[in-house]
Write an enzyme that holds these catalytic residues in place. Sequence first.
Site, PDB file in Angstrom:
ATOM      1  N   LYS A 191      -2.053  24.808 -19.833  1.00  0.00           N
ATOM      2  CA  LYS A 191      -2.104  25.465 -18.614  1.00  0.00           C
ATOM      3  C   LYS A 191      -1.549  26.662 -18.639  1.00  0.00           C
ATOM      4  O   LYS A 191      -0.853  27.230 -19.662  1.00  0.00           O
ATOM      5  CB  LYS A 191      -1.726  24.470 -17.392  1.00  0.00           C
ATOM      6  CG  LYS A 191      -2.292  23.054 -17.510  1.00  0.00           C
ATOM      7  CD  LYS A 191      -3.511  23.216 -16.950  1.00  0.00           C
ATOM      8  CE  LYS A 191      -4.583  22.003 -17.274  1.00  0.00           C
ATOM      9  NZ  LYS A 191      -4.186  20.790 -16.544  1.00  0.00           N
TER      10      LYS A 191
HETATM   11  C1  LIG Z   1      -4.572  19.024 -16.425  1.00  0.00           C
HETATM   12  C2  LIG Z   1      -5.269  18.671 -14.993  1.00  0.00           C
HETATM   13  C3  LIG Z   1      -4.849  17.741 -14.426  1.00  0.00           C
HETATM   14  C4  LIG Z   1      -3.753  16.945 -14.843  1.00  0.00           C
HETATM   15  O1  LIG Z   1      -2.679  17.433 -15.111  1.00  0.00           O
HETATM   16  P1  LIG Z   1      -1.239  16.827 -16.010  1.00  0.00           P
HETATM   17  O2  LIG Z   1      -0.162  17.802 -15.727  1.00  0.00           O
HETATM   18  O3  LIG Z   1      -1.843  16.953 -17.424  1.00  0.00           O
HETATM   19  O4  LIG Z   1      -1.248  15.377 -15.285  1.00  0.00           O
HETATM   20  C5  LIG Z   1      -5.323  17.365 -13.123  1.00  0.00           C
HETATM   21  N1  LIG Z   1      -6.359  17.790 -12.605  1.00  0.00           N
HETATM   22  C6  LIG Z   1      -7.038  19.240 -13.313  1.00  0.00           C
HETATM   23  C7  LIG Z   1      -8.073  19.740 -12.758  1.00  0.00           C
HETATM   24  C8  LIG Z   1      -6.361  19.493 -14.570  1.00  0.00           C
HETATM   25  O5  LIG Z   1      -7.041  20.473 -15.264  1.00  0.00           O
END
Ligand SMILES: *Cc1c(COP(=O)(O)O)cnc(C)c1O
Length: 386
Positions: A191
Site C-alpha cells: 500500500k
Molecule cells: C489491502 C486491502 C484490505 C486489507 O488490508 P490488510 O491491511 O492487508 O488487512 C482491505 N480492503 C482493500 C480494498 C484492500 O486493498
Amino acid sequence: MSVRALPYSRQDIDDDDIAAVTAVLRSDFLTQGQQLPAFEAEFAAVHQVPHALAVGNATQALHIACLALGVGPGSRVWTCTNSFLASANCARYCGADVDFVDIDPATRQISLPALAAKLEAAQATGTLPQVVIPIDFAGLPCDWPALRALADRHGFKLLQDGSHATGATLHGQPMASDWADISVFSFHAVKVVTTAEGGMVCTRDAALARTMDRLRSHGMVRDPAQMRAEPDGPWSYEQQTLGYNYRMTELQAALGRSQLRRLPGMQARREALATRYDQILADLPLRLPPRRDGAQSAWHLYAIELDDATRRKAVFEGLRAQGIGVQVHYIPIHTQPYYRALGFQPGDFPAAENYYASTISLPLFPAMSDADQDRVAAALRELLKD
Ligand SMILES: *Cc1c(COP(=O)(O)O)cnc(C)c1O
C-alpha cells in the site's frame, strides 16, 4: 540475458525509516509505548479527523468498525464486489448477511445509480442495509458527497474502505475528514504507506472511537472514570465487552510515523508516474485509469483495461515472462467459492465481471524509474501489436 524483475508494487523504505525502527528496538517499549499514540495523532492531523486508532491490519480495522457500527447476526451489509475479500469478510465475521453492488464501469467503484436503485427497492421491502462499505478503488476517492446524501436519505452507516487511499483528497479534503462514519486505511507492504502490516480506523464520533479502542484491546478499560465498579487499586482493569488483541506494535508505529512524513514526496512521484503512463500508453488499444474532477488519487494502483479482453491472459503472461510484475485487481468477490455457497453466482454483477475480464495492474511504486516505465510500455506495445 538477465532482466531485472520489476514488481507491480514495492515498499519504499529509506534510511530515516530504518533509523526510526532501530531506535524503537533499542528503547524500553516494543509495544504499548509512545510511538503508537504519536502515530495516531499525526495520522489524525494529516487526515483532519479527531480520532485515529491504529490496529494490526486493515482487516482488523474493518472488523472492529463493523462491530462498533452495530453489525451482528442478521444485519445487512452491502459492499462493492470489485474489491479485496476483506471488504466483505469483515461483515461475515460479525454474522451479518452480505450483499454486493455492481461497479460504475467509468470509475470501477460502487455504482451510484445501482446503489440508489437497490436502496429504493430495499426501502420498499423493509430490507435496507445497516452499513454500506464503498472502496476508493486504486486510490481514487469515491463520490463521497453523493454517498453521504444516500446514507442520510436511507439511514444507513457509511464505512469507508480507504485501504488504497491514504493521502488522497477530494475537493481539497483528505479522506476521513468528512462524509463516512468510519474510515479504514491499510499499511500492508504494497500500500502507499506501509508499516509492513498495519491499519487505521478513523472517525469523528467519540463514542465510536471509544468502542473501537476497547475492541482492539480485549474489551478492556483501564481508566477509572470508565469503570463500572469501584477500582480495587491502581492495577485495576475491567473487561466490559468481548474484544480482541488487534494492537499495532511500536516498531510498526515508528515506521508509520516516518512513512507519513515522506508521504507527500512519495505521493508526488506516484502522480508523476501515473501522468507519464497516461501519456506513453495513450495510443494503445486499452483504456486508461479514470480520474475525477476535484480528486487527487493516492495512485495505489495503475490498472488498465484492454479493449480486447480475449488477449488479457496472453498479455499478462507475456509481461510476467519479461519480468514485469503485473497483477489483476480484482476477481469479483461474489464469484469466490465461499460467496457462491451463500447463493451468489457469476452474472450477478456484470459490470464488475466485465471489468475483471480485461484489467491488468501495471507496476507503480515511488522508486520506479522513467526507464522502468518505458520498458513496461514497450513490452505492452509489442504484445498488443497487429
Ligand atoms: C489491502 C486491502 C484490505 C486489507 O488490508 P490488510 O491491511 O492487508 O488487512 C482491505 N480492503 C482493500 C480494498 C484492500 O486493498
